[in-house]
Design a protein around this motif. Structure first.
Motif, PDB file in Angstrom:
ATOM      1  N   ALA A 125       3.671  -8.188   0.234  1.00 13.46           N
ATOM      2  CA  ALA A 125       3.518  -7.108   1.205  1.00 13.46           C
ATOM      3  C   ALA A 125       4.472  -5.949   0.912  1.00 13.46           C
ATOM      4  O   ALA A 125       4.107  -4.780   1.034  1.00 13.46           O
ATOM      5  N   PHE A 126       5.697  -6.280   0.521  1.00 16.42           N
ATOM      6  CA  PHE A 126       6.652  -5.209   0.189  1.00 16.42           C
ATOM      7  C   PHE A 126       6.176  -4.417  -1.038  1.00 16.42           C
ATOM      8  O   PHE A 126       6.352  -3.203  -1.111  1.00 16.42           O
ATOM      9  N   LYS A 127       5.573  -5.103  -1.989  1.00 17.95           N
ATOM     10  CA  LYS A 127       5.087  -4.412  -3.185  1.00 17.95           C
ATOM     11  C   LYS A 127       3.942  -3.452  -2.841  1.00 17.95           C
ATOM     12  O   LYS A 127       3.787  -2.394  -3.450  1.00 17.95           O
ATOM     13  N   LYS A 128       3.134  -3.822  -1.863  1.00 20.12           N
ATOM     14  CA  LYS A 128       1.996  -2.999  -1.475  1.00 20.12           C
ATOM     15  C   LYS A 128       2.383  -1.883  -0.506  1.00 20.12           C
ATOM     16  O   LYS A 128       1.607  -0.944  -0.291  1.00 20.12           O
ATOM     17  N   ALA A 129       3.580  -1.991   0.132  1.00 18.54           N
ATOM     18  CA  ALA A 129       3.960  -1.065   1.192  1.00 18.54           C
ATOM     19  C   ALA A 129       4.040   0.375   0.695  1.00 18.54           C
ATOM     20  O   ALA A 129       4.496   0.640  -0.419  1.00 18.54           O
ATOM     21  N   ALA A 130       3.615   1.294   1.562  1.00 20.63           N
ATOM     22  CA  ALA A 130       3.705   2.723   1.240  1.00 20.63           C
ATOM     23  C   ALA A 130       5.134   3.231   1.408  1.00 20.63           C
ATOM     24  O   ALA A 130       5.563   4.161   0.720  1.00 20.63           O
ATOM     25  N   LYS A 131       5.867   2.641   2.346  1.00 18.42           N
ATOM     26  CA  LYS A 131       7.262   3.012   2.586  1.00 18.42           C
ATOM     27  C   LYS A 131       8.077   1.730   2.754  1.00 18.42           C
ATOM     28  O   LYS A 131       7.633   0.791   3.428  1.00 18.42           O
ATOM     29  N   VAL A 132       9.252   1.707   2.166  1.00 18.06           N
ATOM     30  CA  VAL A 132      10.158   0.562   2.303  1.00 18.06           C
ATOM     31  C   VAL A 132      11.545   1.090   2.655  1.00 18.06           C
ATOM     32  O   VAL A 132      12.028   2.059   2.065  1.00 18.06           O
ATOM     33  N   ILE A 133      12.181   0.447   3.628  1.00 15.64           N
ATOM     34  CA  ILE A 133      13.537   0.814   4.023  1.00 15.64           C
ATOM     35  C   ILE A 133      14.393  -0.445   4.047  1.00 15.64           C
ATOM     36  O   ILE A 133      13.947  -1.511   4.486  1.00 15.64           O
ATOM     37  N   GLU A 134      15.623  -0.346   3.561  1.00 18.91           N
ATOM     38  CA  GLU A 134      16.546  -1.486   3.516  1.00 18.91           C
ATOM     39  C   GLU A 134      17.928  -1.018   3.948  1.00 18.91           C
ATOM     40  O   GLU A 134      18.417   0.008   3.466  1.00 18.91           O
ATOM     41  N   ARG A 135      18.548  -1.752   4.859  1.00 21.99           N
ATOM     42  CA  ARG A 135      19.870  -1.386   5.359  1.00 21.99           C
ATOM     43  C   ARG A 135      20.734  -2.637   5.534  1.00 21.99           C
ATOM     44  O   ARG A 135      20.235  -3.724   5.834  1.00 21.99           O
ATOM     45  N   THR A 136      22.055  -2.455   5.370  1.00 27.22           N
ATOM     46  CA  THR A 136      23.015  -3.552   5.521  1.00 27.22           C
ATOM     47  C   THR A 136      23.970  -3.239   6.668  1.00 27.22           C
ATOM     48  O   THR A 136      24.445  -2.107   6.803  1.00 27.22           O
ATOM     49  N   TYR A 137      24.266  -4.240   7.456  1.00 22.65           N
ATOM     50  CA  TYR A 137      25.132  -4.098   8.640  1.00 22.65           C
ATOM     51  C   TYR A 137      26.265  -5.126   8.557  1.00 22.65           C
ATOM     52  O   TYR A 137      26.088  -6.206   7.984  1.00 22.65           O
ATOM     53  N   SER A 138      27.398  -4.782   9.139  1.00 27.92           N
ATOM     54  CA  SER A 138      28.532  -5.711   9.094  1.00 27.92           C
ATOM     55  C   SER A 138      29.366  -5.616  10.356  1.00 27.92           C
ATOM     56  O   SER A 138      29.326  -4.616  11.080  1.00 27.92           O
ATOM     57  N   ALA A 139      30.132  -6.671  10.589  1.00 28.97           N
ATOM     58  CA  ALA A 139      31.067  -6.712  11.712  1.00 28.97           C
ATOM     59  C   ALA A 139      32.254  -7.574  11.318  1.00 28.97           C
ATOM     60  O   ALA A 139      32.097  -8.558  10.595  1.00 28.97           O
ATOM     61  N   PRO A 140      33.451  -7.247  11.806  1.00 28.07           N
ATOM     62  CA  PRO A 140      34.658  -7.973  11.401  1.00 28.07           C
ATOM     63  C   PRO A 140      34.945  -9.179  12.290  1.00 28.07           C
ATOM     64  O   PRO A 140      34.291  -9.404  13.307  1.00 28.07           O
ATOM     65  N   PHE A 141      35.942  -9.960  11.907  1.00 30.92           N
ATOM     66  CA  PHE A 141      36.523 -10.934  12.825  1.00 30.92           C
ATOM     67  C   PHE A 141      37.063 -10.165  14.036  1.00 30.92           C
ATOM     68  O   PHE A 141      37.619  -9.069  13.891  1.00 30.92           O
ATOM     69  N   ILE A 142      36.909 -10.736  15.223  1.00 32.22           N
ATOM     70  CA  ILE A 142      37.567 -10.165  16.400  1.00 32.22           C
ATOM     71  C   ILE A 142      38.102 -11.298  17.274  1.00 32.22           C
ATOM     72  O   ILE A 142      37.614 -12.431  17.221  1.00 32.22           O
ATOM     73  N   ALA A 143      39.095 -10.966  18.089  1.00 34.10           N
ATOM     74  CA  ALA A 143      39.724 -11.949  18.975  1.00 34.10           C
ATOM     75  C   ALA A 143      39.104 -11.865  20.369  1.00 34.10           C
ATOM     76  O   ALA A 143      38.409 -10.906  20.704  1.00 34.10           O
ATOM     77  N   HIS A 144      39.369 -12.866  21.194  1.00 34.70           N
ATOM     78  CA  HIS A 144      38.820 -12.883  22.553  1.00 34.70           C
ATOM     79  C   HIS A 144      39.628 -12.009  23.501  1.00 34.70           C
ATOM     80  O   HIS A 144      39.066 -11.326  24.349  1.00 34.70           O
ATOM     81  N   ASN A 145      40.945 -12.079  23.393  1.00 35.30           N
ATOM     82  CA  ASN A 145      41.833 -11.245  24.211  1.00 35.30           C
ATOM     83  C   ASN A 145      41.566 -11.349  25.701  1.00 35.30           C
ATOM     84  O   ASN A 145      41.309 -10.363  26.384  1.00 35.30           O
ATOM     85  N   THR A 146      41.619 -12.563  26.229  1.00 37.15           N
ATOM     86  CA  THR A 146      41.506 -12.752  27.672  1.00 37.15           C
ATOM     87  C   THR A 146      42.718 -12.138  28.363  1.00 37.15           C
ATOM     88  O   THR A 146      43.814 -12.115  27.804  1.00 37.15           O
ATOM     89  N   MET A 147      42.519 -11.647  29.576  1.00 32.19           N
ATOM     90  CA  MET A 147      43.638 -11.036  30.289  1.00 32.19           C
ATOM     91  C   MET A 147      44.746 -12.050  30.556  1.00 32.19           C
ATOM     92  O   MET A 147      45.929 -11.759  30.413  1.00 32.19           O
ATOM     93  N   GLU A 148      44.349 -13.259  30.948  1.00 31.18           N
ATOM     94  CA  GLU A 148      45.330 -14.321  31.170  1.00 31.18           C
ATOM     95  C   GLU A 148      45.583 -15.040  29.847  1.00 31.18           C
ATOM     96  O   GLU A 148      44.660 -15.637  29.284  1.00 31.18           O
ATOM     97  N   PRO A 149      46.807 -15.000  29.320  1.00 31.51           N
ATOM     98  CA  PRO A 149      47.089 -15.702  28.056  1.00 31.51           C
ATOM     99  C   PRO A 149      46.834 -17.200  28.191  1.00 31.51           C
ATOM    100  O   PRO A 149      46.793 -17.753  29.294  1.00 31.51           O
ATOM    101  N   MET A 150      46.672 -17.866  27.054  1.00 33.13           N
ATOM    102  CA  MET A 150      46.456 -19.315  27.073  1.00 33.13           C
ATOM    103  C   MET A 150      47.651 -20.000  27.738  1.00 33.13           C
ATOM    104  O   MET A 150      48.811 -19.668  27.468  1.00 33.13           O
ATOM    105  N   ASN A 151      47.353 -20.949  28.619  1.00 35.56           N
ATOM    106  CA  ASN A 151      48.408 -21.718  29.280  1.00 35.56           C
ATOM    107  C   ASN A 151      47.808 -23.001  29.819  1.00 35.56           C
ATOM    108  O   ASN A 151      46.603 -23.066  30.084  1.00 35.56           O
ATOM    109  N   PHE A 152      48.638 -24.018  29.986  1.00 40.51           N
ATOM    110  CA  PHE A 152      48.178 -25.258  30.609  1.00 40.51           C
ATOM    111  C   PHE A 152      49.374 -26.090  31.030  1.00 40.51           C
ATOM    112  O   PHE A 152      50.416 -26.099  30.364  1.00 40.51           O
ATOM    113  N   PHE A 153      49.202 -26.792  32.153  1.00 39.16           N
ATOM    114  CA  PHE A 153      50.222 -27.710  32.667  1.00 39.16           C
ATOM    115  C   PHE A 153      49.850 -29.138  32.266  1.00 39.16           C
ATOM    116  O   PHE A 153      48.675 -29.517  32.300  1.00 39.16           O
ATOM    117  N   ALA A 154      50.853 -29.910  31.902  1.00 36.09           N
ATOM    118  CA  ALA A 154      50.634 -31.325  31.590  1.00 36.09           C
ATOM    119  C   ALA A 154      51.813 -32.154  32.080  1.00 36.09           C
ATOM    120  O   ALA A 154      52.973 -31.729  31.981  1.00 36.09           O
TER     121      ALA A 154
END
Length: 732
Positions: free
Chosen positions: A339-368
Motif C-alpha cells: 500500500a505504501f508503494k502504491k500511495a500517491a503521498k507518503v508522510i513519515e515523522r518521529t516523536y520522542s519524550a524523555p524520562f520524567i519524575a513523578h514529583n508528588t507534592m508530599e515527599p515519600m514517607n512511611f511510618f514503621a
C-alpha cells in the motif's frame, strides 16, 4: 427497578452483626457474593468493641447516622467521597447523614484495595450498589416484620421506612437493630439509573474542611510517641552500590542517634518492589534538619557494579531500536508495504519524550514499628497489599502479623504504587528496635528512579490520489518498554495497518506514570494525524470522523480495543461545544482525542500569542466515562489531567550523566507555573447509562496532542520532541 442476584457460588457478600445498643453493621465484599455471616443469627450477638475484619462496610447507628468505610487509597481522585455516594444512593440515605472513614488494609476480604489504573470506581461499582441495596432491603424487611406486613407493603426513602397504605413510619436508625439476623435476600432491586438522586450530583470532598484547616491527614502529619525520624542516602548513580561509609563520624554528629547500611533485597521481588538501589545508608535521629546536615557529611565508598548510562546513550539506543530492533509484538492488517508503494503521498515523522519524575507534592514517607512478632506500617501508599507482602518477605514474618494502614496521599501519579519507602522504613525500625518515620528529601526522590520511561516512535501514513488514508504504520521503542498499543486507534480503521512494539534495555528504574504509555503515545499519534489531515487537505476533526465511520461500518481486522461510536461521539461533542470551524482573529486552535482506561476524551485548545509566547486561553473537554458519580470531582480530575499534560510535555525532562540524574530539584527541573495554565477549562460529559469507567488519567493524554496542534497553528512549527519548550524540533 433492576433485579440483581446477590449470591454467587455461596461466597460472602455481606457480613451482618448487631450493635449492643441497636444498629446494624453491613460489610461488603468486592466479590458480589451474598450469604449471612452473623456468628449467631438467632441470638443477634452484639458488635464487639473491635469491628470485624472485613473489606468494606456500612455501619448504621441508632440515630440514623451511617458510617461508610472507604477501602481504597485516597490520592486526590476523591474516591473517599464518590464510593460512599454510590452506597448512599442505593441505601437511600440523605448525604448529610453519612460519615466517611478510611478502612484499613484487609487482604482477607478486599479484592481491589489499591489506587491505580483509574480503576477504583470501575471495579467497585456493582459491589457498592449491591451493598447499599441489600442494606435497604433488610431494613424494609425488618420494618415489615415489625408491623406484620409483607415487604412489598413498605417502601424506603431518605432514611425512613414508610407503610404504603398506612401512616406508620420508622427511621433507619430506629429499625436497624431489628434488621440483625434478617436473611440475606438472594437478589435485590437496584435503582433505575433515571431514578438516581445522589449519583450525578456534585458533593464536596469529605476531607475538604480538614485539609483547609490543616488537620493531620497525610503521612507527613503522622506522629507516634517515641517515634524516631530516619533519612536515607542511596548511591549517587544507577550502576553503583554502597560498600562502606564514615559511620562513626556520622553517628557523632549533633542530632544523630544511629547510622548504618540497610539491605532491602527481597526473595522473589514483585512488580512494585525496588529494582535499583537495594543497599542504602540510613541515618536516624529526632528531627529532619540534623539528618539533612549529616547526609551532606557522608563520605562513602561507592562501588561500580554496572553501566553508568547517560542521555546520549539512551538516545542512540532508541534510534537503533527503531532502525534494527526486533519487535516483541506485531499487529498487521492487509499489506502495508504494498500500500505504501502504491500511495500517491507518503508522510513519515518521529516523536520522542524523555524520562520524567513523578514529583508528588508530599515527599515519600512511611511510618514503621517492627517488633519481634509484629510489624505496623502507616502512611501514603497506592498499593497497601503489595507493601504488606513485601514487608513480610523482608522480615520473614507471617503476613497475618503485619498491618498496613493508609493515610491520605499528597499525590501519587503512579509513584506510590511502588513500595520501597515502606520496606525501607521497616528495615530501619527492625534495626533500631523502635518506631520510626522515614522521610525522603526532594533530591532523594528525584534521583531514586521509578521514572516514566523514555520513548521514541515513528509514524508513517500513505494517501491515495483521492487523499484517502490507505496505509498506516507505527513502530515504537522505549527504555525499557515500548509505548505502542497495537489494537488502539487507528487499528480497525485503516485497510493496511501495522504496529510494532520494541523494548530496550536500561538500568535506570522506571514505573507507571499517570496514564502509562498513553501519556506519550496520545501526543505523538494525535499530532501525526493532524499533519496527515493537513496533507490530505481535510479538517482535522472531519478526517478523524471519516476513520471512525470505517471502524463502525466496516472494521478492519479481528478486533480493536475501542468503541468507534463512543470515540466519534466525544469528537462530535467537542466540535459542537467549542464551535469548531468558527474563525476567531488571533486565536489558534488545536484538537485531539484519545481512548484509554476504557474512557474517551476529546479536547480543543484555544491559544493566543502574548509577547511572542503562546498562551492557552481556553480548553474544551468532551468526556465519555459512563455514569458520572460525583460531577464536581469528575471535572476536577479532567482539569487536573489537562494541566498535568500541558506542564510535563512543555517543560519536564530528566537527563543523565555517568549514571546519575542531572536534575534533582525544581531549580533545574521545571514544572508548570500558575501563570502558564489555561485561563479556562470547560468540561462536558456524555450522558449515558454505561457503568463508570476510568477518569483519573484519561484527561491527560489528549491534552498533549491538542497542545502541539494548537502551537503549530500559532507558531507555524510542528512539535515532535518533548519537552516542547526547550527541545529542538527536528523532523525525523
Amino acid at each position: 427497578m433492576t433485579r440483581i442476584k446477590t449470591s454467587y457460588n455461596r461466597r460472602s457478600f455481606m457480613k451482618i452483626s448487631a450493635a449492643a445498643s441497636g444498629g446494624m453493621l453491613i460489610g461488603f465484599s468486592w466479590l458480589n457474593g451474598c450469604v449471612p455471616a452473623t456468628p449467631d443469627k438467632k441470638t443477634g450477638l452484639a458488635v464487639p468493641k473491635e469491628w470485624f475484619d472485613i473489606n468494606g462496610y456500612i455501619k448504621i447507628g441508632d440515630t440514623g447516622v451511617v458510617t461508610i468505610y472507604s477501602p481504597n487509597p485516597e490520592i486526590g481522585q476523591n474516591v473517599k467521597t464518590s464510593m460512599p455516594m454510590i452506597v448512599a444512593e442505593e441505601l437511600d440515605i440523605p448525604w448529610e447523614n453519612v460519615i466517611v472513614e478510611q478502612a484499613p488494609l484487609n487482604t482477607g476480604f478486599y479484592q481491589n484495595q489499591f489506587a491505580g489504573g483509574s480503576l477504583s470506581i470501575r471495579l467497585s461499582w456493582n459491589a457498592l450498589r449491591m451493598a447499599g441495596a441489600t442494606g435497604r432491603r433488610m431494613l424494609m424487611e425488618a420494618a415489615a416484620k415489625e408491623w406484620g406486613l409483607a415487604v412489598s407493603d413498605v417502601d424506603a426513602k431518605d432514611g425512613m421506612i414508610h407503610e404504603n397504605n398506612g401512616e406508620r413510619s420508622v427511621s433507619y436508625g430506629e429499625i436497624a437493630s431489628k434488621a440483625v439476623g434478617i436473611e440475606i435476600p438472594e437478589e435485590v432491586e437496584l435503582k433505575e439509573i433515571k431514578d438516581f438522586k445522589l449519583i450525578g450530583t456534585s458533593k464536596k470532598n469529605v476531607d475538604g474542611k480538614k485539609i483547609l484547616k490543616g488537620e493531620p491527614l497525610f503521612g507527613l502529619d503522622f506522629k507516634r510517641k517515641g517515634m524516631k525520624i530516619a533519612m536515607i542516602q542511596h548511591p549517587p548513580a544507577f550502576g553503583m552500590t554502597v560498600k562502606d561509609f564514615n559511620v562513626d563520624e556520622i553517628k557523632n554528629m549533633p542530632g544523630v542517634t544511629d547510622a548504618f547500611i540497610i539491605d532491602t533485597t527481597l526473595p522473589e521481588p514483585g512488580m512494585f518492589d525496588e529494582k535499583g538501589f537495594l543497599q542504602l545508608i540510613a541515618i536516624v535521629g529526632e528531627s529532619t534538619w540534623p539528618l539533612m546536615q549529616a547526609k551532606k557529611a557522608i563520605k562513602a565508598n561507592w562501588e561500580t557494579v554496572g553501566a553508568l548510562e547517560d542521555s546520549e546513550t539512551h538516545t542512540k539506543r532508541l534510534e537503533k531500536a527503531l532502525e534494527s530492533g526486533k519487535a516483541s509484538e506485531i499487529r498487521k492488517d492487509g499489506n502495508p508495504d504494498a500500500a505504501f508503494k502504491k500511495a500517491a503521498k507518503v508522510i513519515e515523522r518521529t516523536y520522542s519524550a524523555p524520562f520524567i519524575a513523578h514529583n508528588t507534592m508530599e515527599p515519600m514517607n512511611f511510618f514503621a514499628h517492627v517488633t519481634e512478632n509484629s510489624a505496623e506500617l502507616i502512611g501514603p501508599t497506592q498499593t497497601p497489599e503489595a507493601m504488606e507482602k513485601s514487608v513480610s518477605k523482608l522480615l520473614d514474618m507471617p503476613i497475618e502479623n503485619i498491618t498496613v494502614n493508609m493515610t491520605r496521599i499528597g499525590g501519587g501519579f503512579g509513584r506510590r504504587l511502588y513500595v520501597n519507602f515502606g520496606v525501607e522504613a521497616a528495615a530501619i525500625s527492625k534495626k533500631i528496635g523502635a518506631p520510626v518515620k522515614l522521610i525522603y528529601t526532594r533530591e532523594d526522590d528525584m534521583s531514586q528512579g521509578t521514572y516514566r520511561p523514555t520513548y521514541r516512535s515513528r509514524y508513517k501514513a500513505g494517501l491515495d490520489e483521492n487523499n484517502n488514508l490507505i496505509a498506516f504504520s507505527v513502530k515504537g521503542a522505549g527504555l525499557p518498554e515500548s509505548p505502542v498499543f497495537p489494537k488502539r486507534f487507528p487499528a480497525g480503521a485503516v485497510e493496511n495497518y501495522v504496529a510494532e512494539r520494541i523494548h530496550g534495555e536500561t538500568n535506570i528504574t522506571t514505573g507507571a506514570w499517570r496514564a502509562p504509555r498513553s501519556n506519550f503515545t496520545a501526543g505523538a499519534e494525535q499530532s501525526f494525524l493532524d499533519e496527515v489531515a493537513e496533507l490530505a487537505g481535510k479538517d482535522p476533526i472531519d478526517f478523524r470522523l471519516e476513520l471512525f465511520e470505517r471502524a463502525m461500518n466496516n472494521p478492519v481486522g479481528e478486533e480493536h480495543d475501542y468503541e468507534a461510536e463512543r470515540y466519534a461521539g466525544v469528537l462530535k461533542m467537542v466540535k459542537e461545544k467549542s464551535n469548531w470551524g468558527e474563525e476567531k482573529p488571533g486565536v489558534y486552535r488545536g484538537v485531539a482525542a484519545y481512548f484509554c482506561h476504557s474512557s474517551y476524551v476529546a479536547e480543543v485548545f484555544d491559544m493566543i500569542m502574548v509577547n511572542g509566547q503562546p498562551k492557552i486561553k481556553k480548553v474544551w473537554c468532551a468526556v465519555d466515562c459512563g455514569i458520572v458519580v460525583n460531577r464536581d470531582a469528575a471535572k476536577n480530575m479532567v482539569e487536573g489531567g489537562v494541566i498535568d499534560g500541558i506542564g510535563h510535555s512543555m517543560f519536564s525532562k530528566l537527563t543523565f550523566a555517568n549514571g546519575a540524574a542531572s536534575e534533582m530539584n525544581f531549580d533545574r527541573y521545571q514544572l508548570i507555573r500558575h501563570s502558564q495554565v489555561p485561563e479556562e477549562i470547560e468540561v462536558f460529559f456524555v450522558e449515558n447509562e454505561i457503568a463508570p469507567t476510568g477518569l483519573g488519567e484519561p484527561g491527560l493524554p489528549p491534552a498533549i496532542g491538542a497542545l502541539a496542534n494548537a502551537m503549530y497553528k500559532a507558531t507555524g512549527q510542528r512539535y515532535y520532541h518533548q519537552p516542547f519548550a526547550t527541545e529542538r524540533q527536528v523532523i525525523g
